[in-house]
Design a protein around this motif. Structure first.
Motif, PDB file in Angstrom:
ATOM      1  N   ASN A 122      30.878 -62.758  -3.840  1.00 39.05           N
ATOM      2  CA  ASN A 122      30.106 -61.538  -4.105  1.00 39.05           C
ATOM      3  C   ASN A 122      30.469 -61.006  -5.490  1.00 39.05           C
ATOM      4  O   ASN A 122      31.274 -60.088  -5.613  1.00 39.05           O
ATOM      5  CB  ASN A 122      30.406 -60.482  -3.046  1.00 39.05           C
ATOM      6  N   PRO A 123      29.915 -61.586  -6.564  1.00 32.17           N
ATOM      7  CA  PRO A 123      30.318 -61.197  -7.912  1.00 32.17           C
ATOM      8  C   PRO A 123      29.992 -59.739  -8.214  1.00 32.17           C
ATOM      9  O   PRO A 123      29.011 -59.180  -7.716  1.00 32.17           O
ATOM     10  CB  PRO A 123      29.529 -62.146  -8.816  1.00 32.17           C
ATOM     11  N   VAL A 124      30.849 -59.140  -9.049  1.00 31.28           N
ATOM     12  CA  VAL A 124      30.742 -57.720  -9.399  1.00 31.28           C
ATOM     13  C   VAL A 124      30.668 -57.600 -10.915  1.00 31.28           C
ATOM     14  O   VAL A 124      31.395 -58.293 -11.640  1.00 31.28           O
ATOM     15  CB  VAL A 124      31.972 -56.946  -8.869  1.00 31.28           C
ATOM     16  N   LYS A 125      29.790 -56.720 -11.408  1.00 35.94           N
ATOM     17  CA  LYS A 125      29.729 -56.464 -12.842  1.00 35.94           C
ATOM     18  C   LYS A 125      31.036 -55.820 -13.301  1.00 35.94           C
ATOM     19  O   LYS A 125      31.593 -54.958 -12.609  1.00 35.94           O
ATOM     20  CB  LYS A 125      28.562 -55.528 -13.167  1.00 35.94           C
ATOM     21  N   LEU A 126      31.511 -56.235 -14.452  1.00 35.86           N
ATOM     22  CA  LEU A 126      32.762 -55.695 -14.972  1.00 35.86           C
ATOM     23  C   LEU A 126      32.701 -54.174 -15.083  1.00 35.86           C
ATOM     24  O   LEU A 126      33.673 -53.480 -14.767  1.00 35.86           O
ATOM     25  CB  LEU A 126      33.082 -56.322 -16.333  1.00 35.86           C
ATOM     26  N   MET A 127      31.563 -53.637 -15.506  1.00 37.68           N
ATOM     27  CA  MET A 127      31.442 -52.175 -15.641  1.00 37.68           C
ATOM     28  C   MET A 127      31.537 -51.491 -14.277  1.00 37.68           C
ATOM     29  O   MET A 127      32.101 -50.397 -14.161  1.00 37.68           O
ATOM     30  CB  MET A 127      30.128 -51.817 -16.327  1.00 37.68           C
ATOM     31  N   ASP A 128      31.028 -52.123 -13.227  1.00 36.88           N
ATOM     32  CA  ASP A 128      31.155 -51.558 -11.882  1.00 36.88           C
ATOM     33  C   ASP A 128      32.609 -51.608 -11.409  1.00 36.88           C
ATOM     34  O   ASP A 128      33.083 -50.701 -10.714  1.00 36.88           O
ATOM     35  CB  ASP A 128      30.259 -52.319 -10.901  1.00 36.88           C
ATOM     36  N   PHE A 129      33.312 -52.665 -11.786  1.00 36.29           N
ATOM     37  CA  PHE A 129      34.732 -52.786 -11.467  1.00 36.29           C
ATOM     38  C   PHE A 129      35.514 -51.662 -12.146  1.00 36.29           C
ATOM     39  O   PHE A 129      36.384 -51.024 -11.535  1.00 36.29           O
ATOM     40  CB  PHE A 129      35.229 -54.154 -11.942  1.00 36.29           C
ATOM     41  N   ILE A 130      35.181 -51.401 -13.404  1.00 30.54           N
ATOM     42  CA  ILE A 130      35.839 -50.315 -14.143  1.00 30.54           C
ATOM     43  C   ILE A 130      35.523 -48.964 -13.509  1.00 30.54           C
ATOM     44  O   ILE A 130      36.398 -48.089 -13.389  1.00 30.54           O
ATOM     45  CB  ILE A 130      35.418 -50.346 -15.630  1.00 30.54           C
ATOM     46  N   THR A 131      34.294 -48.784 -13.074  1.00 31.90           N
ATOM     47  CA  THR A 131      33.927 -47.534 -12.393  1.00 31.90           C
ATOM     48  C   THR A 131      34.762 -47.330 -11.135  1.00 31.90           C
ATOM     49  O   THR A 131      35.202 -46.214 -10.832  1.00 31.90           O
ATOM     50  CB  THR A 131      32.427 -47.542 -12.029  1.00 31.90           C
ATOM     51  N   ALA A 132      35.010 -48.403 -10.400  1.00 30.46           N
ATOM     52  CA  ALA A 132      35.846 -48.309  -9.198  1.00 30.46           C
ATOM     53  C   ALA A 132      37.275 -47.900  -9.552  1.00 30.46           C
ATOM     54  O   ALA A 132      37.916 -47.136  -8.817  1.00 30.46           O
ATOM     55  CB  ALA A 132      35.838 -49.645  -8.449  1.00 30.46           C
ATOM     56  N   ILE A 133      37.778 -48.387 -10.683  1.00 33.15           N
ATOM     57  CA  ILE A 133      39.105 -47.965 -11.144  1.00 33.15           C
ATOM     58  C   ILE A 133      39.078 -46.484 -11.498  1.00 33.15           C
ATOM     59  O   ILE A 133      40.001 -45.723 -11.139  1.00 33.15           O
ATOM     60  CB  ILE A 133      39.556 -48.798 -12.358  1.00 33.15           C
ATOM     61  N   GLU A 134      38.027 -46.052 -12.195  1.00 34.44           N
ATOM     62  CA  GLU A 134      37.896 -44.633 -12.557  1.00 34.44           C
ATOM     63  C   GLU A 134      37.856 -43.763 -11.309  1.00 34.44           C
ATOM     64  O   GLU A 134      38.459 -42.677 -11.270  1.00 34.44           O
ATOM     65  CB  GLU A 134      36.651 -44.432 -13.421  1.00 34.44           C
ATOM     66  N   ASN A 135      37.173 -44.220 -10.277  1.00 34.05           N
ATOM     67  CA  ASN A 135      37.142 -43.479  -9.006  1.00 34.05           C
ATOM     68  C   ASN A 135      38.545 -43.360  -8.410  1.00 34.05           C
ATOM     69  O   ASN A 135      38.923 -42.305  -7.883  1.00 34.05           O
ATOM     70  CB  ASN A 135      36.220 -44.180  -8.001  1.00 34.05           C
ATOM     71  N   ALA A 136      39.317 -44.439  -8.503  1.00 34.81           N
ATOM     72  CA  ALA A 136      40.650 -44.451  -7.893  1.00 34.81           C
ATOM     73  C   ALA A 136      41.643 -43.578  -8.649  1.00 34.81           C
ATOM     74  O   ALA A 136      42.496 -42.925  -8.037  1.00 34.81           O
ATOM     75  CB  ALA A 136      41.164 -45.884  -7.797  1.00 34.81           C
ATOM     76  N   VAL A 137      41.541 -43.580  -9.977  1.00 34.00           N
ATOM     77  CA  VAL A 137      42.498 -42.788 -10.768  1.00 34.00           C
ATOM     78  C   VAL A 137      42.008 -41.368 -11.012  1.00 34.00           C
ATOM     79  O   VAL A 137      42.774 -40.493 -11.425  1.00 34.00           O
ATOM     80  CB  VAL A 137      42.823 -43.467 -12.116  1.00 34.00           C
ATOM     81  N   GLY A 138      40.712 -41.128 -10.776  1.00 31.72           N
ATOM     82  CA  GLY A 138      40.187 -39.773 -10.903  1.00 31.72           C
ATOM     83  C   GLY A 138      39.863 -39.344 -12.316  1.00 31.72           C
ATOM     84  O   GLY A 138      39.843 -38.149 -12.621  1.00 31.72           O
ATOM     85  N   LYS A 139      39.603 -40.303 -13.199  1.00 32.69           N
ATOM     86  CA  LYS A 139      39.234 -39.941 -14.571  1.00 32.69           C
ATOM     87  C   LYS A 139      38.439 -41.070 -15.215  1.00 32.69           C
ATOM     88  O   LYS A 139      38.554 -42.236 -14.816  1.00 32.69           O
ATOM     89  CB  LYS A 139      40.467 -39.635 -15.418  1.00 32.69           C
ATOM     90  N   GLU A 140      37.631 -40.708 -16.223  1.00 33.13           N
ATOM     91  CA  GLU A 140      36.880 -41.711 -16.965  1.00 33.13           C
ATOM     92  C   GLU A 140      37.788 -42.383 -17.984  1.00 33.13           C
ATOM     93  O   GLU A 140      38.686 -41.741 -18.549  1.00 33.13           O
ATOM     94  CB  GLU A 140      35.685 -41.069 -17.669  1.00 33.13           C
ATOM     95  N   ILE A 141      37.567 -43.673 -18.216  1.00 34.41           N
ATOM     96  CA  ILE A 141      38.394 -44.434 -19.149  1.00 34.41           C
ATOM     97  C   ILE A 141      37.588 -44.682 -20.429  1.00 34.41           C
ATOM     98  O   ILE A 141      36.503 -45.269 -20.376  1.00 34.41           O
ATOM     99  CB  ILE A 141      38.817 -45.786 -18.546  1.00 34.41           C
ATOM    100  N   PRO A 142      38.107 -44.273 -21.606  1.00 36.28           N
ATOM    101  CA  PRO A 142      37.412 -44.574 -22.872  1.00 36.28           C
ATOM    102  C   PRO A 142      37.343 -46.092 -23.083  1.00 36.28           C
ATOM    103  O   PRO A 142      38.297 -46.820 -22.789  1.00 36.28           O
ATOM    104  CB  PRO A 142      38.304 -43.921 -23.938  1.00 36.28           C
ATOM    105  N   LYS A 143      36.198 -46.566 -23.611  1.00 37.48           N
ATOM    106  CA  LYS A 143      35.966 -48.007 -23.702  1.00 37.48           C
ATOM    107  C   LYS A 143      35.638 -48.436 -25.122  1.00 37.48           C
ATOM    108  O   LYS A 143      34.860 -47.782 -25.811  1.00 37.48           O
ATOM    109  CB  LYS A 143      34.818 -48.402 -22.766  1.00 37.48           C
ATOM    110  N   ASN A 144      36.204 -49.575 -25.505  1.00 32.32           N
ATOM    111  CA  ASN A 144      35.916 -50.217 -26.781  1.00 32.32           C
ATOM    112  C   ASN A 144      35.225 -51.535 -26.479  1.00 32.32           C
ATOM    113  O   ASN A 144      35.857 -52.486 -26.016  1.00 32.32           O
ATOM    114  CB  ASN A 144      37.219 -50.445 -27.563  1.00 32.32           C
TER     115      ASN A 144
END
Length: 350
Positions: free
Chosen positions: A280-302
């Motif tokens: 069940n492949p996941v888009k990298l950006m969706d994976f990052i969103t899940a991390i943001e949900n877990a840590v409770g903040k948005e992550i700046p991206k380059n």
């Protein structure tokens, strides 16, 4: 069973040892404990299984303080003499070889490390199995063997003759070497092509660890291929369940196998290769969103271009693993990431 697991200071090996110990197997763990990544994590995994790092000396067996059926030895797979002595002394029922020099990008700058650990080391494992009566060998391959293949989902019946990193080439080599020993010496070998494993105690060089660390420290993350990556992220407990089933069910010869147009994942020898992923492949950006949900903040991206050696997408066809062994991953990405972040905060006290 009495089982040797190589790589037990590593991510997957640590979790596999925990599972096999819990069900009553006798386990000997082996690891070189190299400094490829933060050594504190490796020492932490050892401590979690009752191995005091202060007592670890090269080539000396250490008894776990938590599990009477677990012992650990620091050893390099390249050290043939010590490895042979271990096999001769212990008389293992099964071996699961998870020790390897990992990392696609690292292989671009340190190719010799991959030849030493992944080629010479694996040959030593095969030779030890041959000479000391071990007929049940499972080992880590990788989804990276698919290389330039763009047909999704990746199937073990696909051609994998075009790797794009030395790491991938070393893993494909392991599969070829294993088949040779299955054919010549009757060793039952099963290769597992892992697809982006993640979870608590994960490797510090992997995206989940790097992104979580950056998020909690308020730093920007590099997102390769401009975030247009697909990965078949697979939670470590699901991976370990699959490995356990493989250990319990050694590869068997395919009685209906014919050479012409044959499925490359099986053979007339006792040999098999499986994909082991979430399917069940996941888009990298969706994976990052899940991390943001877990840590409770948005992550700046380059946003960055695709790096040399990386592939834009992975997607595991696990049909044969489901049909043969009843394997079915069950952990959602958000649940898995939540568990990782909880572990990370506890381990690093942040």
């Amino acid at each position: 069973m009495k089982i040797l697991i190589t790589g037990t200071a590593g991510f997957i090996g640590f979790h596999l040892a925990q599972k096999l110990l819990a069900r009553g197997d006798e386990v000997v763990g082996l690891d070189s404990i190299n400094d490829y990544y933060d050594i504190r994590v490796k020492h932490g995994r050892l401590a979690e299984t009752g191995i005091n790092s202060d007592q670890v000396q090269y080539g000396q067996m250490v008894q776990s303080t938590k599990h009477e059926n677990y012992r650990f030895v620091q050893l390099k797979l390249e050290d043939k003499a010590e490895l042979d002595a271990l096999f001769e002394r212990e008389q293992f029922d099964a071996v699961c070889n998870l020790a390897a020099q990992a990392g696609v990008r690292y292989s671009l700058e340190h190719p010799q490390a991959y030849i030493d650990a992944n080629i010479v080391g694996f040959l030593n494992i095969l030779e030890a199995c041959r000479h000391f009566g071990v007929k049940n060998l499972s080992y880590a391959s990788s989804s990276s063997v698919y290389g330039l293949n763009e047909t999704l989902p990746f199937s073990t019946s696909h051609n994998v003759d075009h790797p794009i990193s030395l790491y991938a080439a070393s893993k494909k080599s392991n599969e070829l070497m294993a088949h040779t020993y299955s054919h010549l010496f009757g060793i039952h070998t099963t290769g597992l092509r892992f697809f982006t494993v993640y979870g608590p105690w994960g490797r510090p060089d992997m995206a989940l660890f790097l992104f979580t660390k950056a998020a909690l420290e308020g730093r920007t993350i590099d997102v390769f291929n401009n975030g247009n990556m697909l990965r078949d992220f697979t939670y470590v407990d699901d991976i370990v369940e699959g490995i356990t089933r493989v250990i319990d069910n050694p590869a068997q010869p395919a009685t209906d196998w014919i050479e012409k147009g044959a499925d490359a994942s099986r053979s007339s020898a006792p040999y098999k290769v499986y994909n082991i992923g979430n399917n069940n492949p996941v888009k990298l950006m969706d994976f990052i969103t899940a991390i943001e949900n877990a840590v409770g903040k948005e992550i700046p991206k380059n946003l960055m271009p695709l790096q040399a050696g990386d592939v834009p997408a992975t997607f595991a066809d696990v049909t044969d693993l489901v049909e043969d062994l009843g394997y079915k991953p069950s952990t959602s990405v958000q649940d898995g990431i939540n568990k990782f972040v909880a572990w990370y905060r506890d381990f690093f006290k942040c």
